[in-house]
Structure formats: structure tokens, C-alpha cells
Enzyme design. Structure first.
Site, PDB file in Angstrom:
ATOM      1  N   SER A   1     -31.208 -33.322  28.965  1.00 51.17           N
ATOM      2  CA  SER A   1     -31.602 -32.645  30.100  1.00 51.17           C
ATOM      3  C   SER A   1     -31.220 -33.166  31.166  1.00 51.17           C
ATOM      4  O   SER A   1     -31.961 -32.868  32.509  1.00 51.17           O
ATOM      5  CB  SER A   1     -32.564 -31.075  30.026  1.00 51.17           C
ATOM      6  OG  SER A   1     -33.333 -32.033  29.386  1.00 51.17           O
TER       7      SER A   1
ATOM      8  N   SER B   1     -40.503 -32.808  22.797  1.00 45.36           N
ATOM      9  CA  SER B   1     -41.803 -31.613  22.502  1.00 45.36           C
ATOM     10  C   SER B   1     -41.826 -30.286  22.943  1.00 45.36           C
ATOM     11  O   SER B   1     -41.854 -29.185  23.577  1.00 45.36           O
ATOM     12  CB  SER B   1     -42.829 -32.259  23.353  1.00 45.36           C
ATOM     13  OG  SER B   1     -42.427 -32.316  24.968  1.00 45.36           O
TER      14      SER B   1
END
Length: 199
Positions: free
Chosen positions: A38, A108
Site C-alpha cells: 500500500s 498490523s
């Protein structure tokens, strides 16, 4: 659960507030979360350079880099991912206590893990930055060839393929690397910090 016994907490001789005063800026965590590919590390490092140029002391903790050392004994099971983030949260707290800004670039994937990191910091010390990017775009980029390996079954428990990613419900900031350039993302973060009077 703390397995350590016969230990006593020693308060530091220099307070966090004193360190912040010496550095002439607030200390906090910019927690970049998002899918692999990303752009978390790219944006975090670009923001770090922008902060450095403003004489703001900072350090980037990158997901892969940390797994070469501190977390090299952890894999990618749900339990190990949770422990990975717990350790990073504790390290981040030390950076904040030292009066610095810490930028973390970790997938995460689990909301609960990110929430636990938020809880160990004070209210104005944790800023969750969601690095939004469609899975299709991340997979198209595939800078490390990991999606290809995950699709072929070489990698298991890969986030976005056979392991879930829980998008932040209420991040302090969202940037979209599929519609914004790195420079635009950096500007968005810096302007947000300035508006909050963090820098």
C-alpha cells in the site's frame, strides 16, 4: 501477563516533558497501517524526511526491518502477529518517552492489536494513519513478489489473501496511495500535524 518477578520500576531522572522541551516539539507515534504494497514504508520515510528537515527528531520502525532483529523469532500466525505489534507498541512508547516522534510502518492487520498499542500511550500520543489502497492495486504493484507467492500457495497466512485485514474504524488520518502521490500524502500528514500543533 508479566512473567518477570522481583523487578521494580525506576523513574527516569529526566521527564518526558523536559525532553520535549529540549527538542522543542511534541513526541508521539504515527502508526501507518495498511495492506502489503500500500505504500506504508514509502510514505513513512518521506514524512520522516520532511520532519527531519524541520528539525523534528524522529525514527522509522519498519515492519520487515524489525523482523531482522527484535522480532526475528516471530512468524506470521495470528498469535505472532499480535506479539509483533505488542513489542513495537512498547518500543514506540520508549521513543515517545525520549521526546521523539516515531513512525511505524506495519501491516498490523488486527484492530484489537492496534487498539492495545493506543492504550499504552497517552491520549495525544497515538495517531493512526490508514494507508488506504485497494487490494487489486497492491497486488498489481507487488513490490516484493509476495502476492504472487501467496496466490500460488508458497506463502500462507498472507494478509488480504488468506488472512484478514481489518481496516481502521476511526483513524486520525486516511491517505489513499492509489489516488494521491507520495508528495501529496506527505503534505496531508504534515498539514494535519501542524493543525494539531504537534509540530
Amino acid at each position: 501477563m508479566n512473567k518477570s518477578t522481583n523487578i521494580t520500576w525506576h523513574d527516569a531522572g529526566i521527564t518526558k516533558e523536559e525532553r520535549r522541551e529540549q527538542n522543542n516539539h511534541h513526541s508521539f507515534v504515527l502508526w501507518f497501517t495498511g495492506l502489503s504494497g500500500s505504500g506504508k514504508s514509502t510514505v513513512a520515510n518521506a514524512v520522516a524526511k520532511a520532519l527531519f528537515d524541520k528539525n523534528i527528531r524522529n525514527y522509522v520502525l519498519d515492519g520487515d526491518n524489525v523482523r531482522f532483529g527484535l522480532n526475528k523469532n516471530l512468524g506470521f500466525s495470528a498469535e505472532d502477529r499480535t506479539e509483533n505489534i505488542r513489542r513495537i507498541g512498547e518500543v514506540s512508547k520508549l521513543f515517545v518517552d525520549s521526546g521523539q516522534v516515531v513512525l511505524t510502518a506495519f501491516i498490523s492487520p488486527f484492530q484489537e492489536d492496534r487498539a492495545q498499542v493506543r492504550e499504552i500511550l497517552e491520549g495525544n500520543e497515538f495517531l493512526e494513519v490508514y494507508v488506504e489502497c485497494p487490494l487489486e492495486e497492491c497486488e498489481k504493484r507487488d513490490p516484493k513478489g509476495l502476492y504472487k507467492k501467496a496466490r500460488s500457495g508458497e506463502i500462507r497466512d498472507f494478509t488480504g489473501i488468506d488472512s484478514p485485514y481489518e481496516s481502521p474504524a476511526n483513524p486520525e488520518l486516511t491517505i489513499n496511495t492509489s489516488t494521491q502521490s507520495v508528495e501529496e500524502c506527505v503534505q496531508t500528514v504534515i498539514e494535519y500535524l501542524a493543525n494539531r500543533k504537534f509540530i
